[in-house]
Design a protein around this motif. Structure first.
Motif, PDB file in Angstrom:
ATOM      1  N   ILE A 203      20.430  16.540  -1.607  1.00 58.89           N
ATOM      2  CA  ILE A 203      19.654  15.294  -1.519  1.00 58.89           C
ATOM      3  C   ILE A 203      20.596  14.155  -1.162  1.00 58.89           C
ATOM      4  CG2 ILE A 203      18.328  13.586  -2.793  1.00 58.89           C
ATOM      5  CD1 ILE A 203      17.014  15.789  -4.320  1.00 58.89           C
ATOM      6  N   TYR A 204      20.332  13.512  -0.033  1.00 57.41           N
ATOM      7  CA  TYR A 204      21.178  12.404   0.387  1.00 57.41           C
ATOM      8  C   TYR A 204      20.728  11.106  -0.267  1.00 57.41           C
ATOM      9  CZ  TYR A 204      23.434   8.783   3.087  1.00 57.41           C
ATOM     10  OH  TYR A 204      24.147   7.671   3.450  1.00 57.41           O
ATOM     11  N   PHE A 205      19.442  10.779  -0.133  1.00 55.39           N
ATOM     12  CA  PHE A 205      18.978   9.601  -0.862  1.00 55.39           C
ATOM     13  C   PHE A 205      17.564   9.783  -1.359  1.00 55.39           C
ATOM     14  CE2 PHE A 205      18.194   8.172   3.620  1.00 55.39           C
ATOM     15  CZ  PHE A 205      16.810   8.062   3.567  1.00 55.39           C
ATOM     16  N   MET A 206      17.248   8.987  -2.347  1.00 59.85           N
ATOM     17  CA  MET A 206      15.904   8.921  -2.898  1.00 59.85           C
ATOM     18  C   MET A 206      15.455   7.474  -2.872  1.00 59.85           C
ATOM     19  SD  MET A 206      16.158  11.596  -6.078  1.00 59.85           S
ATOM     20  CE  MET A 206      14.386  11.498  -6.358  1.00 59.85           C
ATOM     21  N   GLY A 207      14.144   7.309  -2.878  1.00 54.88           N
ATOM     22  CA  GLY A 207      13.682   5.940  -2.802  1.00 54.88           C
ATOM     23  C   GLY A 207      12.200   5.807  -3.040  1.00 54.88           C
ATOM     24  N   TRP A 208      11.716   4.627  -2.739  1.00 51.57           N
ATOM     25  CA  TRP A 208      10.310   4.271  -2.933  1.00 51.57           C
ATOM     26  C   TRP A 208       9.750   3.690  -1.639  1.00 51.57           C
ATOM     27  CZ3 TRP A 208       7.776   5.446  -7.391  1.00 51.57           C
ATOM     28  CH2 TRP A 208       8.570   5.779  -8.503  1.00 51.57           C
ATOM     29  N   TYR A 209       8.565   4.155  -1.304  1.00 54.47           N
ATOM     30  CA  TYR A 209       7.781   3.602  -0.222  1.00 54.47           C
ATOM     31  C   TYR A 209       6.463   3.107  -0.823  1.00 54.47           C
ATOM     32  CZ  TYR A 209      10.736   5.550   3.496  1.00 54.47           C
ATOM     33  OH  TYR A 209      11.781   5.833   4.349  1.00 54.47           O
ATOM     34  N   ARG A 210       5.768   2.294  -0.080  1.00 58.03           N
ATOM     35  CA  ARG A 210       4.443   1.869  -0.517  1.00 58.03           C
ATOM     36  C   ARG A 210       3.501   1.795   0.670  1.00 58.03           C
ATOM     37  NH1 ARG A 210       5.779  -4.445  -2.235  1.00 58.03           N
ATOM     38  NH2 ARG A 210       6.069  -5.270  -0.112  1.00 58.03           N
ATOM     39  N   GLN A 211       2.204   1.932   0.352  1.00 58.90           N
ATOM     40  CA  GLN A 211       1.180   1.871   1.396  1.00 58.90           C
ATOM     41  C   GLN A 211      -0.015   1.114   0.853  1.00 58.90           C
ATOM     42  OE1 GLN A 211       0.006   5.673   3.022  1.00 58.90           O
ATOM     43  NE2 GLN A 211      -0.703   4.708   4.897  1.00 58.90           N
ATOM     44  N   ALA A 212      -0.298  -0.010   1.478  1.00 56.80           N
ATOM     45  CA  ALA A 212      -1.475  -0.801   1.140  1.00 56.80           C
ATOM     46  C   ALA A 212      -2.647  -0.330   2.004  1.00 56.80           C
ATOM     47  CB  ALA A 212      -1.188  -2.281   1.375  1.00 56.80           C
ATOM     48  N   PRO A 213      -3.872  -0.602   1.578  1.00 60.10           N
ATOM     49  CA  PRO A 213      -5.041  -0.167   2.360  1.00 60.10           C
ATOM     50  C   PRO A 213      -4.996  -0.694   3.790  1.00 60.10           C
ATOM     51  CG  PRO A 213      -5.714  -0.885   0.182  1.00 60.10           C
ATOM     52  CD  PRO A 213      -4.262  -1.228   0.307  1.00 60.10           C
ATOM     53  N   GLY A 214      -5.181   0.212   4.740  1.00 63.45           N
ATOM     54  CA  GLY A 214      -5.197  -0.170   6.141  1.00 63.45           C
ATOM     55  C   GLY A 214      -3.843  -0.453   6.745  1.00 63.45           C
TER      56      GLY A 214
ATOM     57  N   THR B 226       0.572  -5.240  -4.036  1.00 60.00           N
ATOM     58  CA  THR B 226      -0.446  -4.241  -4.343  1.00 60.00           C
ATOM     59  C   THR B 226      -0.437  -3.122  -3.324  1.00 60.00           C
ATOM     60  OG1 THR B 226      -1.882  -5.841  -5.463  1.00 60.00           O
ATOM     61  CG2 THR B 226      -2.925  -3.854  -4.576  1.00 60.00           C
ATOM     62  N   ALA B 227      -0.293  -1.885  -3.802  1.00 64.39           N
ATOM     63  CA  ALA B 227      -0.204  -0.728  -2.919  1.00 64.39           C
ATOM     64  C   ALA B 227      -0.091   0.531  -3.772  1.00 64.39           C
ATOM     65  CB  ALA B 227       1.024  -0.833  -2.006  1.00 64.39           C
ATOM     66  N   VAL B 228      -0.191   1.669  -3.099  1.00 68.43           N
ATOM     67  CA  VAL B 228       0.198   2.929  -3.718  1.00 68.43           C
ATOM     68  C   VAL B 228       1.689   3.116  -3.451  1.00 68.43           C
ATOM     69  CG1 VAL B 228      -0.129   5.419  -3.807  1.00 68.43           C
ATOM     70  CG2 VAL B 228      -2.094   3.908  -3.416  1.00 68.43           C
ATOM     71  N   TYR B 229       2.440   3.359  -4.500  1.00 67.51           N
ATOM     72  CA  TYR B 229       3.881   3.522  -4.393  1.00 67.51           C
ATOM     73  C   TYR B 229       4.238   5.008  -4.476  1.00 67.51           C
ATOM     74  CZ  TYR B 229       4.668  -1.483  -4.696  1.00 67.51           C
ATOM     75  OH  TYR B 229       4.696  -2.841  -4.428  1.00 67.51           O
TER      76      TYR B 229
END
Length: 115
Positions: A31-42, A90-93
């Motif tokens: 594993i090189y890196f780990m992290g967080w992304y997020r996606q808001a509606p649309g 506000t989003a899904v993380y």
């Protein structure tokens, strides 16, 4: 391949704080890196922050100074401390890992910032 499970999302008022956790299991090799992304509606999924195996970090401009990513390699945990939250956070993380060129994702956790 690594498996990722997020926790810690919820509803918070503007200006509040939340701490997201990501527990990794399975093969951790490479594993090189780990992290967080997020996606808001649309919207497209976007990078929030990531941290390398040597704890170098990178943040999206929109969260710099408010969010902090950290990890415990021994416990296979990654956290995202989110302060001064705004409605636009506000989003899904999603927790993310890049492992020998393969992307792995968690199931996501909802963060809602609203009064």
């Amino acid at each position: 391949q690594v498996q990722l499970v997020e926790s810690g999302g919820g509803l918070v008022q503007p200006g509040g704080s939340l701490r997201l956790s990501c527990a990794a299991s399975g093969s951790m090799f490479g594993i090189y890196f780990m992290g967080w992304y997020r996606q808001a509606p649309g919207m497209q999924r976007e990078l929030v922050a990531h941290i390398t195996s040597s704890s170098s970090t990178n943040y999206a401009d929109s969260v710099k100074g408010r969010f902090t990513i950290s990890r415990d390699n021994a416990k296979n945990l990654v956290w995202l401390q989110m302060n001064s939250l705004k409605p636009e956070d506000t989003a899904v993380y999603y927790c993310h890992a890049l492992q020998r060129g393969i992307n792995s994702w968690g199931q996501g956790t909802q963060v809602t910032v609203s009064s």
